[in-house]
Design a protein around this motif. Sequence first.
Motif, PDB file in Angstrom:
ATOM      1  N   SER A  63       0.825  -1.213   0.000  1.00 59.78           N
ATOM      2  CA  SER A  63       0.000   0.000   0.000  1.00 59.78           C
ATOM      3  C   SER A  63       0.861   1.265   0.000  1.00 59.78           C
ATOM      4  N   SER A  64       0.375   2.255  -0.739  1.00 58.63           N
ATOM      5  CA  SER A  64       1.119   3.516  -0.830  1.00 58.63           C
ATOM      6  C   SER A  64       1.152   4.203   0.530  1.00 58.63           C
ATOM      7  N   ASP A  65       0.088   4.042   1.310  1.00 60.29           N
ATOM      8  CA  ASP A  65       0.074   4.655   2.643  1.00 60.29           C
ATOM      9  C   ASP A  65       1.146   4.048   3.534  1.00 60.29           C
ATOM     10  N   HIS A  66       1.233   2.722   3.448  1.00 61.68           N
ATOM     11  CA  HIS A  66       2.240   2.065   4.289  1.00 61.68           C
ATOM     12  C   HIS A  66       3.652   2.499   3.861  1.00 61.68           C
ATOM     13  N   CYS A  67       3.853   2.612   2.540  1.00 58.11           N
ATOM     14  CA  CYS A  67       5.178   3.038   2.058  1.00 58.11           C
ATOM     15  C   CYS A  67       5.484   4.466   2.504  1.00 58.11           C
ATOM     16  N   ARG A  68       4.460   5.330   2.518  1.00 56.15           N
ATOM     17  CA  ARG A  68       4.662   6.703   3.033  1.00 56.15           C
ATOM     18  C   ARG A  68       5.053   6.675   4.495  1.00 56.15           C
ATOM     19  N   LEU A  69       4.370   5.817   5.235  1.00 55.69           N
ATOM     20  CA  LEU A  69       4.685   5.692   6.659  1.00 55.69           C
ATOM     21  C   LEU A  69       6.132   5.239   6.851  1.00 55.69           C
ATOM     22  N   VAL A  70       6.552   4.284   6.044  1.00 51.38           N
ATOM     23  CA  VAL A  70       7.910   3.738   6.181  1.00 51.38           C
ATOM     24  C   VAL A  70       8.964   4.801   5.881  1.00 51.38           C
ATOM     25  N   ALA A  90       8.484   8.192   5.814  1.00 46.75           N
ATOM     26  CA  ALA A  90       8.288   9.538   6.388  1.00 46.75           C
ATOM     27  C   ALA A  90       7.716   9.542   7.800  1.00 46.75           C
ATOM     28  N   ASP A  91       7.456   8.355   8.368  1.00 41.14           N
ATOM     29  CA  ASP A  91       6.820   8.265   9.694  1.00 41.14           C
ATOM     30  C   ASP A  91       5.417   8.865   9.717  1.00 41.14           C
ATOM     31  N   ASP A  92       4.835   9.108   8.528  1.00 38.38           N
ATOM     32  CA  ASP A  92       3.527   9.758   8.487  1.00 38.38           C
ATOM     33  C   ASP A  92       2.856   9.376   7.172  1.00 38.38           C
ATOM     34  N   GLU A  93       1.734   8.653   7.265  1.00 36.90           N
ATOM     35  CA  GLU A  93       1.128   8.167   6.024  1.00 36.90           C
ATOM     36  C   GLU A  93       0.361   9.237   5.250  1.00 36.90           C
ATOM     37  N   ASN A  94       0.284  10.441   5.817  1.00 36.74           N
ATOM     38  CA  ASN A  94      -0.372  11.533   5.092  1.00 36.74           C
ATOM     39  C   ASN A  94       0.616  12.547   4.523  1.00 36.74           C
ATOM     40  N   ASP A  95       1.908  12.287   4.689  1.00 37.37           N
ATOM     41  CA  ASP A  95       2.912  13.257   4.251  1.00 37.37           C
ATOM     42  C   ASP A  95       3.053  13.246   2.729  1.00 37.37           C
ATOM     43  N   GLN A  96       2.408  14.213   2.084  1.00 27.75           N
ATOM     44  CA  GLN A  96       2.403  14.241   0.620  1.00 27.75           C
ATOM     45  C   GLN A  96       3.789  14.539   0.036  1.00 27.75           C
ATOM     46  N   ALA A 144       6.311  13.094   0.750  1.00 31.38           N
ATOM     47  CA  ALA A 144       7.036  11.820   0.671  1.00 31.38           C
ATOM     48  C   ALA A 144       6.557  10.959  -0.495  1.00 31.38           C
ATOM     49  N   THR A 145       5.654  11.496  -1.307  1.00 30.11           N
ATOM     50  CA  THR A 145       5.040  10.674  -2.362  1.00 30.11           C
ATOM     51  C   THR A 145       6.064  10.032  -3.291  1.00 30.11           C
ATOM     52  N   GLY A 146       7.029  10.827  -3.749  1.00 31.05           N
ATOM     53  CA  GLY A 146       8.027  10.291  -4.684  1.00 31.05           C
ATOM     54  C   GLY A 146       8.800   9.130  -4.079  1.00 31.05           C
ATOM     55  N   GLN A 191      -4.835   7.632 -11.851  1.00 34.56           N
ATOM     56  CA  GLN A 191      -4.195   8.261 -13.007  1.00 34.56           C
ATOM     57  C   GLN A 191      -3.589   7.185 -13.906  1.00 34.56           C
ATOM     58  N   PRO A 192      -3.902   7.256 -15.213  1.00 35.40           N
ATOM     59  CA  PRO A 192      -3.315   6.297 -16.141  1.00 35.40           C
ATOM     60  C   PRO A 192      -1.794   6.209 -15.993  1.00 35.40           C
ATOM     61  N   LYS A 193      -1.150   7.334 -15.698  1.00 38.02           N
ATOM     62  CA  LYS A 193       0.314   7.348 -15.558  1.00 38.02           C
ATOM     63  C   LYS A 193       0.781   6.488 -14.382  1.00 38.02           C
ATOM     64  N   ALA A 194       0.012   6.537 -13.291  1.00 34.33           N
ATOM     65  CA  ALA A 194       0.355   5.734 -12.113  1.00 34.33           C
ATOM     66  C   ALA A 194       0.216   4.248 -12.440  1.00 34.33           C
ATOM     67  N   ARG A 195      -0.825   3.928 -13.195  1.00 37.60           N
ATOM     68  CA  ARG A 195      -1.024   2.515 -13.577  1.00 37.60           C
ATOM     69  C   ARG A 195       0.065   2.074 -14.547  1.00 37.60           C
ATOM     70  N   GLU A 196       0.410   2.982 -15.444  1.00 41.45           N
ATOM     71  CA  GLU A 196       1.399   2.646 -16.479  1.00 41.45           C
ATOM     72  C   GLU A 196       2.719   2.194 -15.855  1.00 41.45           C
ATOM     73  N   ALA A 197       3.159   2.907 -14.833  1.00 39.47           N
ATOM     74  CA  ALA A 197       4.439   2.556 -14.202  1.00 39.47           C
ATOM     75  C   ALA A 197       4.386   1.140 -13.632  1.00 39.47           C
ATOM     76  N   LEU A 198       3.249   0.795 -13.015  1.00 43.02           N
ATOM     77  CA  LEU A 198       3.116  -0.538 -12.414  1.00 43.02           C
ATOM     78  C   LEU A 198       2.963  -1.613 -13.488  1.00 43.02           C
ATOM     79  N   LEU A 199       2.215  -1.277 -14.537  1.00 41.10           N
ATOM     80  CA  LEU A 199       2.005  -2.267 -15.601  1.00 41.10           C
ATOM     81  C   LEU A 199       3.315  -2.554 -16.336  1.00 41.10           C
ATOM     82  N   ARG A 200       4.167  -1.543 -16.393  1.00 43.62           N
ATOM     83  CA  ARG A 200       5.468  -1.767 -17.025  1.00 43.62           C
ATOM     84  C   ARG A 200       6.290  -2.763 -16.192  1.00 43.62           C
TER      85      ARG A 200
END
Length: 172
Positions: free
Chosen positions: A37-44, A46-52, A54-56, A84-93
């Motif tokens: 999950s992207s939230d869990h990765c943000r937490l890992v 940035a210590d905060d799952e809402n820290d935008q 840290a998105t990259g 976003q199609p772009k977000a899916r594209e990276a994963l599909l690649r």
Amino acid sequence: MTELRLPEMGLVLLIGVSGSGKSHFAARHFRPSQVVSSDHCRLVVADDENDQSATGDAFDLLHHIVATRLRRGLLTVVDATNVQPKAREALLRIAKDHDVLSVGIVLDVPEALAKARNALRPERRLPDHVIPRQRRELRRGMRGIGREFKRHYVLDGEAEIDAATIVYEKAW
Ligand code: ATP
Ligand code: MG
């Protein structure tokens, strides 16, 4: 009742706005270790799952985990909005690079339901415009979604989402 036919090994993308029920769905149908999950990765990172901010870094980590699991032959479910199609594209690649199948599962709920659910989540405080924007992004990308995935499903509303069952198939 929708029967979601998934490969025993492959990439599954949950797709839906904040509050559409992706994490709830993932917890119901998959083992915790299968869900990235992207939230869990943000937490890992940035210590905060809402820290935008840290998105990259969070998505770099998410992509790394997905690639590692696919290389090791493990079914992997991505719990991120993926609107976003772009977000899916990276994963599909990544799936393509590992020669595995991808399935998309769209959780489509009315804006009012997503907002009402989020209003009850103390950990999720989103500016008002976010869910409408995510819905627009999702709508815009829906026309082409059939070309992105080997197979995709659209679950329309809470009842259809709750009634869905999963069947694993060996051969595709
Ligand atoms: P985000 O993108 O913000 O992480 P999400 O799509 O993961 O959102 P959830 O956290 O799964 O959304 O759901 C939001 C809230 O709605 C949660 O409190 C959850 O318990 C509730 N909820 C989700 N799906 C259902 C459902 N099918 N029936 C009842 N409640 C639900
Ligand atoms: Mg979630």
